[in-house]
Design a protein around this motif. Structure first.
Motif, PDB file in Angstrom:
ATOM      1  N   TYR A   1      10.466   2.096   0.690  1.00  9.85           N
ATOM      2  CA  TYR A   1      10.835   2.974   1.797  1.00  9.85           C
ATOM      3  C   TYR A   1       9.602   3.727   2.282  1.00  9.85           C
ATOM      4  O   TYR A   1       8.928   4.406   1.490  1.00  9.85           O
ATOM      5  N   TYR A   2       9.336   3.634   3.581  1.00  9.91           N
ATOM      6  CA  TYR A   2       8.191   4.311   4.177  1.00  9.91           C
ATOM      7  C   TYR A   2       8.649   5.346   5.188  1.00  9.91           C
ATOM      8  O   TYR A   2       9.435   5.048   6.093  1.00  9.91           O
ATOM      9  N   ARG A   3       8.147   6.573   5.014  1.00 11.45           N
ATOM     10  CA  ARG A   3       8.482   7.682   5.894  1.00 11.45           C
ATOM     11  C   ARG A   3       7.319   7.947   6.830  1.00 11.45           C
ATOM     12  O   ARG A   3       6.158   7.947   6.390  1.00 11.45           O
TER      13      ARG A   3
ATOM     14  N   PRO B   1       0.818  -1.226   0.000  1.00  9.18           N
ATOM     15  CA  PRO B   1       0.000   0.000   0.000  1.00  9.18           C
ATOM     16  C   PRO B   1       0.848   1.271   0.000  1.00  9.18           C
ATOM     17  O   PRO B   1       1.975   1.286   0.476  1.00  9.18           O
ATOM     18  N   GLU B   2       0.277   2.337  -0.510  1.00  7.08           N
ATOM     19  CA  GLU B   2       0.934   3.639  -0.460  1.00  7.08           C
ATOM     20  C   GLU B   2       0.992   4.170   0.976  1.00  7.08           C
ATOM     21  O   GLU B   2       1.913   4.894   1.333  1.00  7.08           O
ATOM     22  N   ARG B   3       0.023   3.789   1.765  1.00  7.88           N
ATOM     23  CA  ARG B   3      -0.044   4.239   3.157  1.00  7.88           C
ATOM     24  C   ARG B   3      -0.296   3.044   4.065  1.00  7.88           C
ATOM     25  O   ARG B   3      -1.182   2.233   3.806  1.00  7.88           O
ATOM     26  N   ILE B   4       0.490   2.941   5.129  1.00  8.05           N
ATOM     27  CA  ILE B   4       0.323   1.893   6.134  1.00  8.05           C
ATOM     28  C   ILE B   4       0.306   2.581   7.487  1.00  8.05           C
ATOM     29  O   ILE B   4       1.350   2.982   8.007  1.00  8.05           O
ATOM     30  N   GLY B   5      -0.858   2.742   8.063  1.00  5.30           N
ATOM     31  CA  GLY B   5      -0.948   3.439   9.339  1.00  5.30           C
ATOM     32  C   GLY B   5      -0.389   4.844   9.231  1.00  5.30           C
ATOM     33  O   GLY B   5      -0.843   5.658   8.418  1.00  5.30           O
ATOM     34  N   SER B   6       0.636   5.134  10.031  1.00  6.95           N
ATOM     35  CA  SER B   6       1.270   6.461  10.031  1.00  6.95           C
ATOM     36  C   SER B   6       2.444   6.560   9.065  1.00  6.95           C
ATOM     37  O   SER B   6       3.178   7.547   9.086  1.00  6.95           O
ATOM     38  N   LEU B   7       2.620   5.535   8.225  1.00  7.93           N
ATOM     39  CA  LEU B   7       3.743   5.500   7.297  1.00  7.93           C
ATOM     40  C   LEU B   7       3.282   5.717   5.871  1.00  7.93           C
ATOM     41  O   LEU B   7       2.262   5.171   5.438  1.00  7.93           O
TER      42      LEU B   7
END
Length: 210
Positions: free
Chosen positions: A201-203, A180-186
């Motif tokens: 890489y997830y920010r 996913p493009e978004r995982i929780g707060s990432l």
């Protein structure tokens, strides 16, 4: 702190790799040749640490599915303040522990257990210390028997990570798997493909940026 369980090592086929850069450059890493684990390719590790570079210095590092510990060893070699490695397979864990004791004794804590159970304990320690860490997830490929839900379970772990305890979360996964493009707060920042493997890489995103 609980006493570390130290499983006896059985003979296992292995091959060698080396630390690519930093303080321990050139040190040999023993890699287990078993179906439940794999070592991140040198070109992938080099790309990862070229991306992180000096941002990693002085920061904690967590390798969630450690195998031989090659990624965490590279991280402390390049300046990470400390690291944790979690590995479930008994014989692989023995190799991991040997690698750490030979190359970076006192810099990496090895944990023998299920990553999905042990992750919370390590994360609580980061919370209690108020530290922000780098997290590296390299789950076994989901095509292996018994691993069909491995990515869903890994996403559940990523959901637990909060911005106040995360510098960056990196997932090594099968290239044909779209995370996913978004995982929780990432939030997904970028991807780098290496044949059958890809780094995502997830920010962390603060709540007021959501």
């Amino acid at each position: 702190m609980r006493a570390e369980r130290r499983p006896q090592r059985r003979r296992m086929k292995t091959h060698a790799a080396t630390v690519i850069g930093g303080e321990f450059k050139g040190k040999a890493i023993e890699i287990p040749s078993v179906s439940t684990t794999r070592s991140s390719k040198a070109i992938l590790r080099e790309s990862l640490f070229n991306t992180l570079q000096f941002d990693l210095v002085g920061k904690p590092f967590v390798e969630v599915f450690a195998g031989s510990g090659s990624v965490a060893l590279e991280a402390v070699s390049r300046g990470a303040s400390k690291a944790w490695c979690i590995e479930k397979n008994r014989d692989v864990y023995a190799i991991l522990r040997d690698n750490v004791e030979r190359i970076a004794a006192g810099r990496i804590e090895t944990v023998w257990g299920d990553s999905f159970e042990e992750f919370d304990r390590i994360y609580r320690r980061l919370e209690e210390a108020g530290e922000k860490a780098y997290f590296y997830f390299d789950p076994p490929f989901s095509i292996r028997e018994g691993m069909e839900e491995i990515y869903d379970r890994t996403l559940d772990l990523l959901q637990k990570i909060r911005p106040e305890n995360c510098e960056l979360a990196i997932v090594e996964h099968m290239t044909n798997v779209d995370l996913p493009e978004r995982i929780g707060s990432l939030s997904l920042e970028k991807k780098r493909r290496f044949g059958k493997s890809t780094l995502s890489y997830y920010r962390p995103v603060e709540s007021d940026e959501a």
